[in-house]
Design a protein around this motif. Structure first.
Motif, PDB file in Angstrom:
ATOM      1  N   SER A 242       0.827  -1.205   0.000  1.00  0.00           N
ATOM      2  CA  SER A 242       0.000   0.000   0.000  1.00  0.00           C
ATOM      3  C   SER A 242       0.864   1.259   0.000  1.00  0.00           C
ATOM      4  O   SER A 242       0.527   2.252  -0.661  1.00  0.00           O
ATOM      5  CB  SER A 242      -0.926   0.001   1.223  1.00  0.00           C
ATOM      6  OG  SER A 242      -1.878  -1.034   1.143  1.00  0.00           O
ATOM      7  N   PHE A 243       1.975   1.218   0.725  1.00  0.00           N
ATOM      8  CA  PHE A 243       2.859   2.384   0.761  1.00  0.00           C
ATOM      9  C   PHE A 243       3.583   2.561  -0.577  1.00  0.00           C
ATOM     10  O   PHE A 243       3.780   3.695  -1.035  1.00  0.00           O
ATOM     11  CB  PHE A 243       3.863   2.228   1.903  1.00  0.00           C
ATOM     12  CG  PHE A 243       3.241   2.273   3.263  1.00  0.00           C
ATOM     13  CD1 PHE A 243       2.815   3.471   3.814  1.00  0.00           C
ATOM     14  CD2 PHE A 243       3.063   1.109   3.998  1.00  0.00           C
ATOM     15  CE1 PHE A 243       2.235   3.516   5.074  1.00  0.00           C
ATOM     16  CE2 PHE A 243       2.486   1.142   5.258  1.00  0.00           C
ATOM     17  CZ  PHE A 243       2.068   2.346   5.798  1.00  0.00           C
ATOM     18  N   VAL A 244       3.960   1.454  -1.215  1.00  0.00           N
ATOM     19  CA  VAL A 244       4.578   1.541  -2.539  1.00  0.00           C
ATOM     20  C   VAL A 244       3.580   2.078  -3.558  1.00  0.00           C
ATOM     21  O   VAL A 244       3.900   2.924  -4.405  1.00  0.00           O
ATOM     22  CB  VAL A 244       5.100   0.159  -2.978  1.00  0.00           C
ATOM     23  CG1 VAL A 244       5.669   0.219  -4.390  1.00  0.00           C
ATOM     24  CG2 VAL A 244       6.152  -0.345  -2.005  1.00  0.00           C
ATOM     25  N   PHE A 245       2.345   1.589  -3.442  1.00  0.00           N
ATOM     26  CA  PHE A 245       1.273   2.038  -4.329  1.00  0.00           C
ATOM     27  C   PHE A 245       1.013   3.522  -4.155  1.00  0.00           C
ATOM     28  O   PHE A 245       0.849   4.267  -5.129  1.00  0.00           O
ATOM     29  CB  PHE A 245       0.016   1.220  -4.025  1.00  0.00           C
ATOM     30  CG  PHE A 245      -1.065   1.373  -5.053  1.00  0.00           C
ATOM     31  CD1 PHE A 245      -0.779   1.683  -6.370  1.00  0.00           C
ATOM     32  CD2 PHE A 245      -2.392   1.188  -4.703  1.00  0.00           C
ATOM     33  CE1 PHE A 245      -1.775   1.810  -7.313  1.00  0.00           C
ATOM     34  CE2 PHE A 245      -3.396   1.316  -5.634  1.00  0.00           C
ATOM     35  CZ  PHE A 245      -3.091   1.624  -6.954  1.00  0.00           C
ATOM     36  N   ALA A 246       0.975   3.967  -2.905  1.00  0.00           N
ATOM     37  CA  ALA A 246       0.757   5.387  -2.631  1.00  0.00           C
ATOM     38  C   ALA A 246       1.890   6.224  -3.215  1.00  0.00           C
ATOM     39  O   ALA A 246       1.658   7.303  -3.783  1.00  0.00           O
ATOM     40  CB  ALA A 246       0.646   5.616  -1.122  1.00  0.00           C
ATOM     41  N   GLY A 247       3.122   5.723  -3.108  1.00  0.00           N
ATOM     42  CA  GLY A 247       4.249   6.457  -3.665  1.00  0.00           C
ATOM     43  C   GLY A 247       4.176   6.585  -5.171  1.00  0.00           C
ATOM     44  O   GLY A 247       4.524   7.630  -5.739  1.00  0.00           O
TER      45      GLY A 247
END
Length: 321
Positions: A242-247
Motif C-alpha cells: 500500500s505504501f509503494v502504491f501510494a508512492g
C-alpha cells in the motif's frame, strides 16, 4: 497557432475534446511530452504494481474458496471496503491528471505508448476495485447460513451475523456503485468545470470509508481470537504494498492527487495493525494445537472411538427397552 508553453517547457491543450455527443473543455491542463525512456520506465513500474495487486488478492480468494466459507470476515468490512473501492475508482477517473491523459490521448498530443503508460495509473485502481468486488461475490456465495434470521441492525455485534446481513451488504454496495455512476455522468456532461470538486469528494469519502473499514474487521478478529477465512499472506503483501502504491500515485498525480494516494497510505497502516493481530492469534492457535497433540497423542483417537462405541451401544440398549 501554437499552444502556450509553461515554465517547465510543457505544452498545454486548450482545445475542446468531444465526449460522446457532448464536449469536455480542458482548461489549460498540460500534456506531458515525456521521453520514450521515461514512458517505458513508468510502464514497467505500473505494470509490476498491477501484477502485484492481482497476486496479493489471490490468497484471499483462494482461502475463501478452499474453506468454502467466509467465516471470520466481517460483513461490514466487506461493505465499507467495496464502497471505498468504488469511490476511489470514481475518483481516479475524475481527477485532473486522468482527464488530462484522456484529453492528450484523444488529441494525439502524445504517442500511443505514452498514452498507455498514463492510463496504467487508472488500471491500477480499477484492478484493485475489481479484486475487492470479487471478494464481495465470494462473501455472498460462501456466507455461512447458520442461525435464525435477525434484524441486520441488531446483528452489528455478532461475529456470526445472519444471511440477511449479507444480502444487505450486497444491496448497499450495488446501490452505491449506481449512485457514483450517475453523479459522475451528471458532472461530466452538465458540470464539467466542477469535476475536480466531485473527484475530491469521492477521494475524501474513499479515505474515510477506508479508515472505518478496518474497525469492524479488527473487532471481529479480536472477538473471534482467530483468523478464520482472513488471509494472512494477502495482508503480508498488501500492507507494505500500500505504501509503494501510494508512492507511485504521488509520482503520477503530485500534490493535487492527495485525495487519491492518501487513501492507500492510511490503509497500509491499518492493514499493518490487522496483520499483527492476525499473526499473533494464528501463532497462539498453532501453539494450542501442538500442545494438544503432544498431550493427547494418538491414544486420544482410540479413546474417542471407544467412547463413540459405548455411546452407540447405550443408545441401542435404550431403544430396545
Amino acid at each position: 497557432m501554437t499552444r502556450p508553453v509553461t515554465a517547465l517547457g510543457i505544452q498545454t491543450a486548450t482545445h475542446a475534446v468531444p465526449i460522446g455527443t457532448q464536449t469536455l473543455y480542458n482548461l489549460g491542463f498540460p500534456c506531458n511530452d515525456s521521453t520514450l525512456y521515461k514512458a517505458l520506465l513508468l510502464t514497467s513500474f505500473y505494470s509490476l504494481i498491477v501484477l502485484g495487486i492481482l497476486l496479493s488478492y489471490l490468497p484471499q480468494h483462494h482461502r475463501i474458496i478452499s474453506r468454502r466459507s467466509s467465516e471470520g470476515i466481517s460483513p461490514y468490512f466487506v461493505l465499507l471496503g467495496t464502497t471505498s473501492g468504488t469511490s476511489a475508482f470514481a475518483n481516479i477517473f475524475l481527477v485532473r491528471a486522468t482527464l488530462t491523459t484522456f484529453d492528450c490521448c484523444n488529441s494525439g498530443d502524445i504517442s500511443e505508448f505514452e498514452c498507455f503508460a498514463g492510463v496504467l495509473g487508472v488500471v491500477q485502481i480499477s484492478v484493485q476495485w475489481a479484486c475487492f468486488a470479487f471478494i464481495l461475490i465470494l462473501f455472498l456465495l460462501y456466507f455461512p447460513r447458520t442461525g435464525p434470521v435477525e434484524d441486520p441492525i441488531t446483528a452489528l455485534s455478532s461475529t456470526h451475523p445472519p444471511y440477511s446481513v449479507c444480502i444487505m451488504v450486497v444491496a448497499l454496495s450495488v446501490a452505491h456503485m449506481i449512485l457514483c455512476l450517475i453523479l459522475s455522468l451528471i458532472f461530466i456532461f452538465l458540470l464539467p468545470h466542477s469535476i475536480q470538486s466531485l473527484a475530491n469528494v469521492f477521494g475524501i469519502s474513499s479515505a474515510v470509508l477506508s479508515i472505518i473499514q478496518y474497525l469492524p474487521q479488527l473487532y471481529t478478529t479480536f472477538k473471534l481470537k482467530r483468523v478464520g477465512s482472513l488471509s494472512i499472506p494477502m495482508m503480508c503483501i498488501q500492507a507494505p504494498g500500500s505504501f509503494v502504491f501510494a508512492g507511485s500515485l504521488v509520482a503520477r498525480l503530485g500534490a493535487d492527487g492527495w485525495s487519491t494516494w492518501g487513501v492507500y497510505a492510511i490503509t497500509g497502516a491499518l492493514q499493518g495493525i490487522l496483520l499483527t493481530m492476525a499473526v499473533i492469534f494464528q501463532m497462539r492457535e498453532q501453539h494450542k494445537m501442538e500442545a494438544t497433540t503432544d498431550r493427547e497423542g494418538p491414544i486420544s483417537i482410540v479413546d474417542n472411538e471407544a467412547e463413540g462405541e459405548e455411546d452407540e451401544a447405550t443408545f441401542l440398549l435404550v431403544n430396545e427397552r
